[in-house]
Design an enzyme around this catalytic site. Structure first.
Site, PDB file in Angstrom:
ATOM      1  N   HIS A 306       0.393  -0.656  -0.038  1.00 28.89           N
ATOM      2  CA  HIS A 306      -0.175   0.002  -0.084  1.00 28.89           C
ATOM      3  C   HIS A 306       1.574   0.644  -0.002  1.00 28.89           C
ATOM      4  O   HIS A 306       1.889   1.261   0.585  1.00 28.89           O
ATOM      5  CB  HIS A 306      -0.755   0.114   0.787  1.00 28.89           C
ATOM      6  CG  HIS A 306      -2.463   0.953   1.058  1.00 28.89           C
ATOM      7  ND1 HIS A 306      -1.846   2.594   1.594  1.00 28.89           N
ATOM      8  CD2 HIS A 306      -2.933   0.787   0.749  1.00 28.89           C
ATOM      9  CE1 HIS A 306      -3.495   3.093   0.995  1.00 28.89           C
ATOM     10  NE2 HIS A 306      -4.087   2.136   0.676  1.00 28.89           N
ATOM     11  N   ASP A 363      -8.102  -5.117  -0.122  1.00 31.62           N
ATOM     12  CA  ASP A 363      -8.315  -6.455  -1.531  1.00 31.62           C
ATOM     13  C   ASP A 363      -7.880  -7.643  -1.098  1.00 31.62           C
ATOM     14  O   ASP A 363      -8.023  -7.903  -1.945  1.00 31.62           O
ATOM     15  CB  ASP A 363      -7.480  -5.753  -2.453  1.00 31.62           C
ATOM     16  CG  ASP A 363      -8.816  -4.348  -2.832  1.00 31.62           C
ATOM     17  OD1 ASP A 363      -7.057  -3.182  -3.345  1.00 31.62           O
ATOM     18  OD2 ASP A 363      -9.281  -4.120  -2.992  1.00 31.62           O
TER      19      ASP A 363
HETATM   20  C1  SDX Z   1      -6.468   0.253  -3.174  1.00 36.42           C
HETATM   21  O1  SDX Z   1      -3.931   4.768  -2.196  1.00 36.42           O
HETATM   22  C2  SDX Z   1      -5.383   4.100  -1.943  1.00 36.42           C
HETATM   23  O2  SDX Z   1      -5.797   4.281  -0.436  1.00 36.42           O
HETATM   24  C3  SDX Z   1      -5.805   2.723  -2.522  1.00 36.42           C
HETATM   25  C4  SDX Z   1      -6.717   1.533  -1.567  1.00 36.42           C
HETATM   26  C5  SDX Z   1      -7.959   2.454  -1.407  1.00 36.42           C
HETATM   27  O3  SDX Z   1      -8.819   2.266  -0.355  1.00 36.42           O
HETATM   28  O4  SDX Z   1      -8.418   3.532  -1.884  1.00 36.42           O
HETATM   29  O5  SDX Z   1      -6.187   1.335  -0.418  1.00 36.42           O
HETATM   30  C6  SDX Z   1      -7.408   0.996  -2.075  1.00 36.42           C
HETATM   31  O6  SDX Z   1      -6.100   0.662  -4.330  1.00 36.42           O
HETATM   32  C7  SDX Z   1      -5.320  -0.768  -2.102  1.00 36.42           C
HETATM   33  C8  SDX Z   1      -3.690  -1.296  -3.017  1.00 36.42           C
HETATM   34  C9  SDX Z   1      -5.025  -2.727  -4.046  1.00 36.42           C
HETATM   35  N1  SDX Z   1      -3.559  -2.801  -5.053  1.00 36.42           N
HETATM   36  C10 SDX Z   1      -2.801  -3.598  -4.820  1.00 36.42           C
HETATM   37  O7  SDX Z   1      -2.787  -4.749  -3.951  1.00 36.42           O
HETATM   38  C11 SDX Z   1      -1.817  -4.218  -6.628  1.00 36.42           C
HETATM   39  C12 SDX Z   1       0.026  -4.798  -5.220  1.00 36.42           C
HETATM   40  N2  SDX Z   1       0.071  -3.645  -4.764  1.00 36.42           N
HETATM   41  C13 SDX Z   1       1.208  -2.489  -5.518  1.00 36.42           C
HETATM   42  O8  SDX Z   1       0.977  -2.180  -6.519  1.00 36.42           O
HETATM   43  C14 SDX Z   1       1.439  -1.633  -4.861  1.00 36.42           C
HETATM   44  O9  SDX Z   1       1.558  -1.837  -3.505  1.00 36.42           O
HETATM   45  C15 SDX Z   1       0.782  -0.194  -4.727  1.00 36.42           C
HETATM   46  C16 SDX Z   1       0.617  -0.174  -6.255  1.00 36.42           C
HETATM   47  C17 SDX Z   1      -0.456  -0.972  -3.838  1.00 36.42           C
HETATM   48  C18 SDX Z   1       1.550   0.580  -4.111  1.00 36.42           C
HETATM   49  O10 SDX Z   1       2.144   0.366  -4.471  1.00 36.42           O
HETATM   50  P1  SDX Z   1       3.907   1.897  -4.588  1.00 36.42           P
HETATM   51  O11 SDX Z   1       2.901   2.732  -3.522  1.00 36.42           O
HETATM   52  O12 SDX Z   1       4.096   2.575  -5.663  1.00 36.42           O
HETATM   53  O13 SDX Z   1       4.581   1.250  -4.237  1.00 36.42           O
HETATM   54  P2  SDX Z   1       6.119   0.613  -5.174  1.00 36.42           P
HETATM   55  O14 SDX Z   1       4.693  -0.058  -5.979  1.00 36.42           O
HETATM   56  O15 SDX Z   1       7.383   1.769  -5.388  1.00 36.42           O
HETATM   57  O16 SDX Z   1       6.257  -0.304  -3.939  1.00 36.42           O
HETATM   58  C19 SDX Z   1       7.340  -0.298  -3.606  1.00 36.42           C
HETATM   59  C20 SDX Z   1       8.315  -1.629  -2.996  1.00 36.42           C
HETATM   60  C21 SDX Z   1       8.524  -1.904  -5.160  1.00 36.42           C
HETATM   61  O17 SDX Z   1      10.184  -2.477  -5.296  1.00 36.42           O
HETATM   62  P3  SDX Z   1      12.153  -2.327  -5.235  1.00 36.42           P
HETATM   63  O18 SDX Z   1      11.342  -1.451  -6.287  1.00 36.42           O
HETATM   64  O19 SDX Z   1      11.636  -0.751  -3.515  1.00 36.42           O
HETATM   65  O20 SDX Z   1      11.950  -3.400  -5.010  1.00 36.42           O
HETATM   66  O21 SDX Z   1       7.434  -2.533  -2.785  1.00 36.42           O
HETATM   67  C22 SDX Z   1       7.449  -3.624  -4.187  1.00 36.42           C
HETATM   68  C23 SDX Z   1       7.709  -3.158  -5.126  1.00 36.42           C
HETATM   69  O22 SDX Z   1       8.102  -3.541  -5.947  1.00 36.42           O
HETATM   70  N3  SDX Z   1       6.024  -3.859  -4.191  1.00 36.42           N
HETATM   71  C24 SDX Z   1       5.974  -5.569  -4.368  1.00 36.42           C
HETATM   72  C25 SDX Z   1       4.435  -5.222  -4.239  1.00 36.42           C
HETATM   73  N4  SDX Z   1       3.533  -3.914  -3.843  1.00 36.42           N
HETATM   74  C26 SDX Z   1       4.733  -3.526  -3.898  1.00 36.42           C
HETATM   75  N5  SDX Z   1       6.155  -6.456  -4.308  1.00 36.42           N
HETATM   76  C27 SDX Z   1       4.861  -8.017  -4.705  1.00 36.42           C
HETATM   77  N6  SDX Z   1       4.145  -7.349  -4.666  1.00 36.42           N
HETATM   78  C28 SDX Z   1       3.350  -6.216  -4.395  1.00 36.42           C
HETATM   79  N7  SDX Z   1       2.072  -6.757  -4.090  1.00 36.42           N
END
Ligand code: SDX
Length: 429
Positions: A306, A363
């Site tokens: 998140h 989710d």
């Molecule tokens: C919702 O914003 C909100 O409030 C949203 C929400 C709401 O109520 O409106 O809470 C609802 O959208 C919840 C999120 C649902 N999405 C997912 O579950 C999809 C999977 N999660 C991600 O793709 C990710 O965690 C996000 C999109 C939710 C957040 O992305 P960020 O904050 O931009 O973080 P990032 O992509 O920069 O990740 C940081 C690191 C990265 O690794 P490094 O580059 O630092 O090595 O964490 C890793 C990412 O690769 N990472 C994951 C991951 N999520 C982040 N690695 C594996 N699996 C994951 N799910």
């Protein structure tokens, strides 16, 4: 006088004021930056940038705290239903008995769609994704209700709010009935909000429909935990579109489109599809955790991580507990719930997830409950939209009523070609 941020650019010193919120959140106010220095700021994805001040929702990602208008989400789940929480979010205070009854009866009076709107559904292919239908039909509401489009007219805004809150469940249920070839069930205004939605979704004209009180309780709670979440992607979209003085229907239609993305609200569908794939692959969670850690795979654990929560998402805690309770009550042994718990345990003890503070989010478990209640996976993000609607409306209203409202128009830094001469067609290679 609060703290000031001192910056030195090109030998010039500048002091910028700071803002401190109710819960001690701090911001540097950069509104004078460009005029005084010629510099703007850049922050891809707005990771460190606030778009506004808001009194609707407070969340603390480190502590795992979520409050609507100051009330902890846990308390609202225990003591209110979704309509009461919707009122709180949109109007700022818990309603008294008279206000709540007026709100409930106002919604009851607007649950039906204009009969001509049903023609829209004949034009969609049977396998149309219901989020596409939802955003299209919500946008089209502005063509049927041209008497309530003016964002500056409080009475018209009030009417649009009633129409949207009341009709979205009807629009959603109709998209489901269309996809399975069953007749549309008209709303029954003797039922409460969530009961009416379940009735329109699952009842058929040929039989009496028996409401399951466990389902009603679970769906009220799920809608409440989805109802708002400060400046998330879809809410920011609603604010952005609304800032041009576009009407409420158009703004909400845009929010629905933003929510559809698998990185946002679409994650609940993507998460169950991921769990199904793990089950089909022999339940090998470790393989998928390794894939999620391997950047080259492009795979992410859906329902994990998140932008703000760097601790367990408090909503996931509530949903997981409800999921467990419902599956036990229904005596459902859902293998993907077991896989989800295994995946959670494995990920939470893995350094990759621990270092990045990746926890299950809203989710991760919600899709399992929706499945247990009989919703098809394509409807999961629609259910998220139904829950988030009062939050979107609350933010749109707050933005419209703000004395400092401005059209949202970010700046950029241009990094394309410098000025160059035109090349006539015959000279191009
Ligand atoms: C919702 O914003 C909100 O409030 C949203 C929400 C709401 O109520 O409106 O809470 C609802 O959208 C919840 C999120 C649902 N999405 C997912 O579950 C999809 C999977 N999660 C991600 O793709 C990710 O965690 C996000 C999109 C939710 C957040 O992305 P960020 O904050 O931009 O973080 P990032 O992509 O920069 O990740 C940081 C690191 C990265 O690794 P490094 O580059 O630092 O090595 O964490 C890793 C990412 O690769 N990472 C994951 C991951 N999520 C982040 N690695 C594996 N699996 C994951 N799910």
């Amino acid at each position: 006088m609060g703290e000031v941020a001192k910056i030195r650019i090109e030998g010039k010193d500048l002091e910028l004021p700071t803002i401190v919120g109710t819960e001690n959140e701090k911001a540097v106010d950069i509104s004078a930056l460009r005029a005084q220095t010629g510099y703007i700021t850049i922050d891809e994805g707005f990771v460190n940038t606030g778009s506004t001040q808001s009194a609707i929702c407070f969340l603390d990602g480190e502590q795992g705290i979520l409050r609507y208008r100051g009330y902890p989400i846990e308390e609202l789940c225990e003591k209110c239903d979704f309509v009461e929480v919707s009122y709180l979010l949109m109007y700022g205070e818990l309603p008294n008995a008279q206000q709540l009854e007026h709100f409930r009866s106002s919604l009851r009076r607007h649950t039906m769609l204009h009969e001509d709107m049903r023609m829209f559904y004949n034009g969609f292919p049977r396998d149309a994704h219901p989020m596409a239908i939802l955003s299209s039909v919500v946008g089209a509401l502005s063509t049927f209700y041209q008497d309530s489009l003016d964002p500056k007219n409080p009475q018209e805004v009030e009417m649009s709010i009633f129409r949207l809150m009341a009709k979205l469940p009807t629009i959603a249920a109709l998209s489901h009935k269309k996809s399975i070839g069953q007749p549309f069930m008209y709303p029954k205004n003797s039922l409460e909000y969530v009961e009416n939605f379940l009735y329109m979704m699952f009842a058929v004209p040929s039989e009496d429909y028996q409401l399951d009180s466990d389902f009603v309780e679970a769906l009220n709670l799920l809608f409440i935990v989805h109802a708002d979440h400060e400046q998330n992607c879809s809410t920011s979209t609603v604010r952005m579109v609304g800032s041009s003085d576009a009407n409420l229907f158009a703004s909400i239609s845009a929010g629905i489109c933003a929510l559809w993305g698998p990185l946002h609200g679409g994650a609940n569908q993507a998460c169950v599809e991921m769990l199904e794939a793990i089950k089909a692959d022999g339940g090998n969670s470790k393989k998928y955790i390794d894939m999620a850690k391997d950047k080259k795979s492009g795979f992410r654990l859906m329902g994990f991580g998140h932008r703000v929560y760097k601790n367990y998402d408090p909503r996931a805690t509530i949903i997981k507990r409800t999921c467990d309770k419902l599956l036990k009550k229904l005596k459902i042994k859902d293998p993907i719930f077991d896989i989800a718990q295994e995946l959670e345990q494995a990920a939470l003890s893995d350094p990759y997830f621990i270092e990045r503070k990746l926890y299950p989010n809203v989710d991760f478990y919600s899709g399992i409950i929706y499945r247990a209640m009989g919703f098809p996976v394509e409807m999961f993000t629609v259910l998220f939209a139904l829950g988030r609607l009062p939050g979107w409306i609350a933010h749109w209203r707050e933005m419209q009523m703000s004395p400092s409202k401005k059209i949202a128009r970010p700046r950029q830094i241009y990094n394309g070609p410098a000025k160059r001469s035109f090349i006539p067609l015959h000279e191009r290679k």
